[in-house]
Design a protein around this motif. Structure first.
Motif, PDB file in Angstrom:
ATOM      1  N   GLY A 194      -6.069   6.509   4.115  1.00 55.52           N
ATOM      2  CA  GLY A 194      -6.476   5.107   4.088  1.00 55.52           C
ATOM      3  C   GLY A 194      -5.645   4.292   3.106  1.00 55.52           C
TER       4      GLY A 194
ATOM      5  N   TYR B 244      -4.726  -9.788   8.112  1.00 49.95           N
ATOM      6  CA  TYR B 244      -3.830  -8.910   7.358  1.00 49.95           C
ATOM      7  C   TYR B 244      -2.827  -8.355   8.345  1.00 49.95           C
ATOM      8  CZ  TYR B 244      -3.077  -4.067   5.402  1.00 49.95           C
ATOM      9  OH  TYR B 244      -2.583  -2.860   4.988  1.00 49.95           O
TER      10      TYR B 244
ATOM     11  N   GLU C 113      -5.394  -2.580  -1.197  1.00 47.59           N
ATOM     12  CA  GLU C 113      -4.685  -3.798  -1.635  1.00 47.59           C
ATOM     13  C   GLU C 113      -5.621  -4.819  -2.275  1.00 47.59           C
ATOM     14  OE1 GLU C 113      -4.378  -2.245   1.285  1.00 47.59           O
ATOM     15  OE2 GLU C 113      -2.553  -2.822   2.336  1.00 47.59           O
TER      16      GLU C 113
ATOM     17  N   GLY D 276      -7.300  -5.466   2.897  1.00 48.11           N
ATOM     18  CA  GLY D 276      -6.831  -4.089   2.838  1.00 48.11           C
ATOM     19  C   GLY D 276      -7.541  -3.349   1.713  1.00 48.11           C
ATOM     20  N   ASP D 277      -7.710  -2.078   1.904  1.00 46.90           N
ATOM     21  CA  ASP D 277      -8.238  -1.207   0.854  1.00 46.90           C
ATOM     22  C   ASP D 277      -7.214  -0.096   0.682  1.00 46.90           C
ATOM     23  OD1 ASP D 277      -9.614   0.493  -0.806  1.00 46.90           O
ATOM     24  OD2 ASP D 277     -11.494   0.394   0.326  1.00 46.90           O
TER      25      ASP D 277
ATOM     26  N   ASN E  10      -4.979  -6.209  10.775  1.00 47.01           N
ATOM     27  CA  ASN E  10      -6.347  -5.908  10.348  1.00 47.01           C
ATOM     28  C   ASN E  10      -7.051  -7.237  10.173  1.00 47.01           C
ATOM     29  OD1 ASN E  10      -5.978  -3.031  10.133  1.00 47.01           O
ATOM     30  ND2 ASN E  10      -4.749  -3.451   8.326  1.00 47.01           N
TER      31      ASN E  10
ATOM     32  N   ARG F  91      -9.582  -7.893   8.018  1.00 49.91           N
ATOM     33  CA  ARG F  91     -10.368  -7.815   6.762  1.00 49.91           C
ATOM     34  C   ARG F  91      -9.354  -7.517   5.661  1.00 49.91           C
ATOM     35  NH1 ARG F  91      -8.171  -2.874   6.200  1.00 49.91           N
ATOM     36  NH2 ARG F  91      -8.214  -1.732   8.136  1.00 49.91           N
TER      37      ARG F  91
ATOM     38  N   LYS G 289       0.563   4.632   2.026  1.00 42.85           N
ATOM     39  CA  LYS G 289      -0.346   5.254   3.001  1.00 42.85           C
ATOM     40  C   LYS G 289      -0.282   6.774   3.020  1.00 42.85           C
ATOM     41  CE  LYS G 289      -1.777   1.655   5.926  1.00 42.85           C
ATOM     42  NZ  LYS G 289      -1.029   0.699   6.746  1.00 42.85           N
TER      43      LYS G 289
ATOM     44  N   ASP H 139       0.858  -1.184   0.000  1.00 40.79           N
ATOM     45  CA  ASP H 139       0.000   0.000   0.000  1.00 40.79           C
ATOM     46  C   ASP H 139       0.901   1.243   0.000  1.00 40.79           C
ATOM     47  OD1 ASP H 139      -2.112   1.740   0.350  1.00 40.79           O
ATOM     48  OD2 ASP H 139      -2.440   1.247   2.446  1.00 40.79           O
TER      49      ASP H 139
END
Ligand code: AMP
Ligand code: GLY
Length: 428
Positions: free
Chosen positions: A228, A271, A295, A292-293, A288, A290, A216, A214
């Motif tokens: 995000g 994650y 990813e 990734g956003d 995390n 859930r 960031k 990511d």
């Protein structure tokens, strides 16, 4: 089958898009979705609040849904999976007890310690005076983190002791993050390269997905405020086979065992946000629970296997039998954001060029978009994630940026260097 995806971001668009391709799924319902999911074949939006867990359960039953795939973390931490399971509705994610790995940074540290997994040294505080005294004795830079969920904003990278003190006062004395900041962690600043290690976990088995990375910070060169995520690519060369083996043996397997032994087995997407030191040592920055956003967007572009099969194997405790296939190409997603993000920004600006941007190797995943009078308009800070496949990283990048240049809305901006760290490593 009918599948319900909850959430409204780019991650949820990618999940709904991928699930709709499953030959065994006839309809994907999204609560509430965005303009991108609204335009996807076999996908229907429903205007439901993704954080109202009790309503989501009722909705899943009324609509005769066979499986629920939650996108964001807050409902998981609040017990969405527990609610669904009590009612007999299959739901892909961790229970509230397991979701604490993301919901409480202090809890995550306890599990990491019990697992002997590498992470930054830290101390936990609820008392301001004790925290300030600790800061006096530590070298700067250091990192101050709110214990609870703070939508990605509860982490302050303090370059000086004064900045650390100010952050502590904001959280423990002021009300900077409400309940989430009543307990804080002060931890050592880690050097290295960040990467995202995203795996499916069925309580026992760990199935790593393709590696990803990511970006960031808001601005080029990883400068400016944290967001995000402004873009992502997959694979991430820093996670080579050797580092991946270390992550599995030193972090993922031990953490999953500790969760199981505690009587709170982890099931769903785990994650690990990692900092890879120059000598290749991976350390956990955060967990995390859930995808990734952003990813998830390049990952779903590269996943060739039916996502439904992987989810079913997770729920059945059979991930040891899963062999996901990945497109060998690189996928790279560039986030187009609204001017002002991550602070305040305008909404309702019309977006043009969406259709021209897409091709067989380019997909425009929507995030903060809505439909207004038959037009697609902006409705959030991160608006789109323009994602492309390419034979090489530069090819994927050039294709994404070419597609970005087709799209316009008032105030749009993006980073111009997505993939730069991965490229630098490939050149080494
Ligand atoms: P987190 O939400 O814990 O991942 O923190 C957000 C971002 O802050 C991470 O993606 C890193 O860029 C940075 N960060 C967090 N913890 C540390 C640390 N101990 N050392 C250096 N950077 C950190
Ligand atoms: N891309 C960072 C996150 O999803 O938390």
């Amino acid at each position: 089958m009918k599948v319900l995806v909850t959430g409204s971001g780019g991650r949820e668009h990618a999940l709904a898009w991928k699930l709709a391709q499953s030959p065994r799924i006839s309809e994907v319902l999204v609560a509430p979705g965005n303009a991108g999911t609204a335009r996807e074949p076999e996908v229907t939006n429903f205007p439901l609040d993704p954080e109202e867990n009790v309503r989501l359960v009722a909705f899943a039953f009324t609509e005769d849904v066979d499986l629920v795939v939650p996108g964001p973390e807050a409902p998981l931490v609040a017990g969405l999976v527990d609610h669904m399971e009590r009612s007999g509705m299959p739901c892909f994610g961790p229970t509230a007890a397991a979701a604490r790995l993301e919901g409480s940074k202090g809890f995550a540290k306890q599990v990491l310690d019990a697992a002997g997994a590498p992470t930054a040294d830290y101390r936990e505080f609820t008392d301001l005076e004790a925290a300030l005294e600790h800061v006096d004795q530590r070298p700067a830079p250091m990192v101050v983190k709110a214990d609870g969920l703070a939508a990605g904003k509860g982490v302050i990278l303090a370059e000086t002791r004064d900045q650390a003190r100010a952050a502590l006062r904001d959280m423990l004395e002021g009300d900077a993050f409400g309940e989430a900041g009543r307990r804080v962690l002060v931890e050592d600043f880690l050097q290295g390269e960040e990467a995202s290690f995203i795996a499916l976990v069925d309580g026992e088995n760990v199935l790593p997905l393709a590696s990803s990375q990511d970006h960031k910070a808001r601005d080029d060169g990883d400068r400016g405020p944290n967001t995000g995520g402004m873009g992502a690519c997959s694979p991430a060369p820093v996670l080579d086979a050797e580092v991946e083996a270390r992550v599995m043996n030193e972090i993922m397997h031990p953490v999953v065992r500790v969760m199981r032994d505690n009587g709170t087995p982890f099931r769903g997407v785990l994650y690990a946000g990692l900092m890879i030191a120059p000598d290749g040592t991976p350390r956990v920055l955060e967990f995390n629970v859930r995808f990734g956003d952003p990813e998830c967007q390049p990952l779903m572009m590269r996943l060739k296997t039916d996502l439904l099969d992987l989810i079913e194997k997770t729920l059945a405790g059979q991930l040891d039998q899963a062999r996901p296939a990945w497109d060998s190409r690189t996928a790279l997603g560039v986030v187009m954001a609204s001017g002002g993000y991550p602070d305040s920004y305008a909404k309702g600006c019309s977006i043009s060029g969406l259709d021209n941007a897409e091709s067989s190797s380019v997909k425009v995943f929507h995030a903060g978009t809505a439909e207004k009078d038959g037009e697609v308009v902006t409705a959030g800070g991160r608006v789109l994630c323009v994602t492309a496949l390419g034979d090489t990283l530069p090819a994927a990048r050039d294709r994404s940026y070419a597609a970005v240049s087709e799209i316009s809305f008032e105030g749009a901006f993006c980073r111009s260097d997505i993939g730069a760290r991965a490229l630098a490593r490939l050149r080494e």
